[in-house]
Scaffold this motif. Structure first.
Motif, PDB file in Angstrom:
ATOM      1  N   GLY A 107       0.596  -1.084   0.036  1.00 49.92           N
ATOM      2  CA  GLY A 107       0.077   0.165  -0.072  1.00 49.92           C
ATOM      3  C   GLY A 107       0.876   1.274   0.006  1.00 49.92           C
ATOM      4  N   HIS A 108      -0.135   2.461  -0.202  1.00 48.73           N
ATOM      5  CA  HIS A 108       0.906   3.657   0.002  1.00 48.73           C
ATOM      6  C   HIS A 108       1.561   4.114   1.254  1.00 48.73           C
ATOM      7  N   ASN A 109       1.141   3.514   2.051  1.00 46.64           N
ATOM      8  CA  ASN A 109       1.804   3.520   3.647  1.00 46.64           C
ATOM      9  C   ASN A 109       2.974   2.841   3.799  1.00 46.64           C
ATOM     10  N   HIS A 110       3.372   1.867   2.902  1.00 46.79           N
ATOM     11  CA  HIS A 110       4.343   1.118   2.780  1.00 46.79           C
ATOM     12  C   HIS A 110       4.823   0.225   3.996  1.00 46.79           C
ATOM     13  N   SER A 111       3.561   0.045   4.836  1.00 40.51           N
ATOM     14  CA  SER A 111       3.631  -0.738   6.140  1.00 40.51           C
ATOM     15  C   SER A 111       2.488  -1.956   5.823  1.00 40.51           C
ATOM     16  N   THR A 112       1.919  -1.933   4.927  1.00 35.08           N
ATOM     17  CA  THR A 112       0.921  -2.880   4.596  1.00 35.08           C
ATOM     18  C   THR A 112       0.675  -3.454   3.209  1.00 35.08           C
TER      19      THR A 112
END
Length: 563
Positions: free
Chosen positions: A232-237
């Protein structure tokens, strides 16, 4: 007892040069053309062979039980899915070559993985390919038979000295056998990767791309299900964007997963593939899911890991080094395809945004130019008219580029479209032009790009014919085909240019433009299954104007629609 075995090089040479005289080939196929193709190829190859043909599987199996054969050529598609297994059950030691169609090549590759020796593609059978396939299958089976004999003799009671001689032969034959098997597996894996790449290049969007690749990989490599995640865009999920065949409640079917949780911390975080061959023991929380083996492959774009592809098997599955390599390669191909698709979608977004804003600006500018032309006189009026014409040309370029984009990106799906609304839509864009058209209720096989045909033909006539040009549009029907003609009184098209006017970027005379209008006309007409040509309005007098004639497939009238 002494056992003397030839070296592998000798065995291979004899397999290629010494065939039984003649070879007895059993050809079992439901297609009457197959036997003729095989006979013709054998005759051209001058290979001593006796093909025996049967059209029914039961007849072929009976022949295998009671007659000696050197090789079987089998059409699995025309005889049912159990044909290969039945042939193997009756004659496990006889080489088996499949006769397949290009569209069933995937099934043939899966069958090779289960024990068939080779395949031939209909329409591509040549003397060279046939004799190469026969020799390959015979050599492999000869080596297997030798190995079985050696193993049998090695287990017999006897002197240890005999065993040492046997062991040397086993090593020699096994090396050749392994080489043959590696080549076959490599060919299969190359086919799998090629099919994955083909699926990726034919997809219309990211979701479709991932779903197609997942299904293709699952089917070709005999997995029961799988899922694809993208970061995803948050780079954590990462989010599950495609899945097939995964059981309810399965851990790896969660819609959102954290990148700090196993196995994604390694697969996505560090780009390390994960292969689990005893899934119930490794993941007891999924004991009821019926999954026996699991693989998670990093999806790599350039130097970045952008996701993971998971594959599961309900049966026992050992991930060989070759399979691990091909799955890792698929992960790289998926990553490259996703990255290209994302860039394409991003470019389209900005192009759509720019097209929308330019069209708005052009519409306003054309409106102001028309108002000025109405209020001004003399040179100023002509200047205002030229400003309007220049802005109109800008709008035409944007419109044509947008049309070409849709032609290139969309799969043609002609359906019933009202011809009259398409013509009227085009006429409305030329309020000052002298256009003659009698409305007719005709329905044709086309799509919502049909007005672009008339817009470009009318625009072409107005551009080259000037303000005094007259345009006439006629429609008639002949045996279910709608014939349309668009003629004008402009300067016409010289005979030498008639065959060239539909080419891309071809411009006529000294008028400005990008040479796309008539190219779009031809492309759309052919897209709808019709043909277009240009002639003199008055035969033999090109200076008196041109007429464009084209055909469209007629459709029954559709009620309740305006077109």
């Amino acid at each position: 007892m002494k056992l003397k075995l030839p070296g592998t090089r000798d065995a291979f040479r004899r397999g290629c040069e010494e065939v039984s005289d003649p070879l007895r080939l059993l050809v079992v196929t439901g297609s009457p053309d197959d036997a003729g193709l095989i006979r013709q190829a054998l005759a051209e190859a001058r290979l001593p062979a006796e093909p025996v043909e049967y059209g029914q599987l039961a007849e072929g199996l009976d022949a295998l039980r009671h007659q000696p054969f050197d090789l079987v050529l089998l059409d699995p598609g025309g005889l049912g899915p159990s044909a290969i297994g039945e042939v193997r059950g009756v004659a496990p030691a006889i080489p088996l070559i499949l006769l397949v169609s290009p569209e069933s090549l995937d099934a043939a590759v899966r069958t090779l993985r289960r024990g068939a020796d080779d395949y031939l593609i209909r329409g591509e059978i040549t003397p060279e390919s046939l004799i190469c396939s026969i020799r390959h299958a015979l050599v492999v089976k000869r080596l297997e038979t030798m190995l079985d004999r050696v193993e049998h003799l090695r287990r017999e009671p006897g002197g240890s000295g005999e065993g040492r001689g046997v062991a040397i032969g086993v090593a020699d034959i096994t090396a050749q056998r392994r080489t043959e098997e590696r080549v076959r597996r490599r060919n299969i894996h190359l086919h799998v990767i090629n099919e994955v790449v083909r699926t990726a290049t034919s997809s219309a969007g990211t979701d479709e791309l991932l779903a197609g690749i997942l299904e293709k990989t699952r089917a070709l490599l005999d997995f029961d299900g799988g899922g694809a995640y993208l970061v995803g865009h948050n780079h954590s999920t990462a989010e599950l964007v495609a899945e097939t065949g995964l059981p309810e409640g399965f851990s790896f079917r969660r819609r959102i997963v954290g990148l700090d949780t196993p196995p994604y911390d390694a697969v996505i975080g560090r780009g390390i593939p994960c292969f689990v061959e005893d899934y119930p023991r490794a993941c007891p929380q999924d004991a009821g899911a019926g999954i026996q083996a699991f693989a998670s492959i990093p999806v790599v774009a350039g130097k970045r890991v952008i996701g993971a592809v998971n594959l599961v098997s309900r049966g026992a599955h050992v991930f060989s080094p070759d399979e691990r390599e091909v799955l890792t390669s698929i992960g790289r191909e998926v990553g490259s395809a996703v990255e290209r698709m994302r860039l394409h979608e991003q470019a389209n977004f900005y192009l759509d945004l720019m097209t929308h804003d330019i069209n708005n600006a052009n519409t306003v500018a054309i409106g102001y130019a028309m108002l000025l032309a109405e209020d001004l006189k003399g040179p100023e009026k002509e200047l205002a008219r030229k400003i309007g014409a220049a802005v109109w040309q800008s709008a035409e370029i944007v419109r044509n580029i947008s049309t070409i984009r849709r032609i290139m990106e969309e799969v043609p799906a002609p359906g019933p479209v009202g011809l009259d609304p398409a013509v009227r839509c085009a006429i409305d864009l030329f309020p000052g032009a002298d256009i003659h058209y009698t409305p007719q209720e005709r329905w044709v096989a086309a799509d919502d790009l049909l007005p672009a045909v008339f817009i470009n033909l009318i625009g072409n006539a107005v551009k080259f014919g000037g303000p005094d040009v007259s345009v006439r549009i006629d429609v008639r029907e002949e045996d279910g085909t709608v014939m349309v003609s668009v003629e004008d009184t402009g300067p016409g098209i010289p005979d030498a240019e008639k065959s060239l006017v539909f080419e891309k970027f071809r411009k006529g005379g000294r008028k400005s433009g990008k040479g796309l209008g008539l190219y779009i006309v031809r492309t759309l007409i052919e897209r709808y299954g019709g043909k277009v040509r240009v002639e003199d309005r008055i035969p033999g007098r090109p200076e008196c104007g041109a007429v464009f004639r084209f055909s469209l497939r007629g459709c029954p009238p559709v009620t309740g629609r305006a077109g």
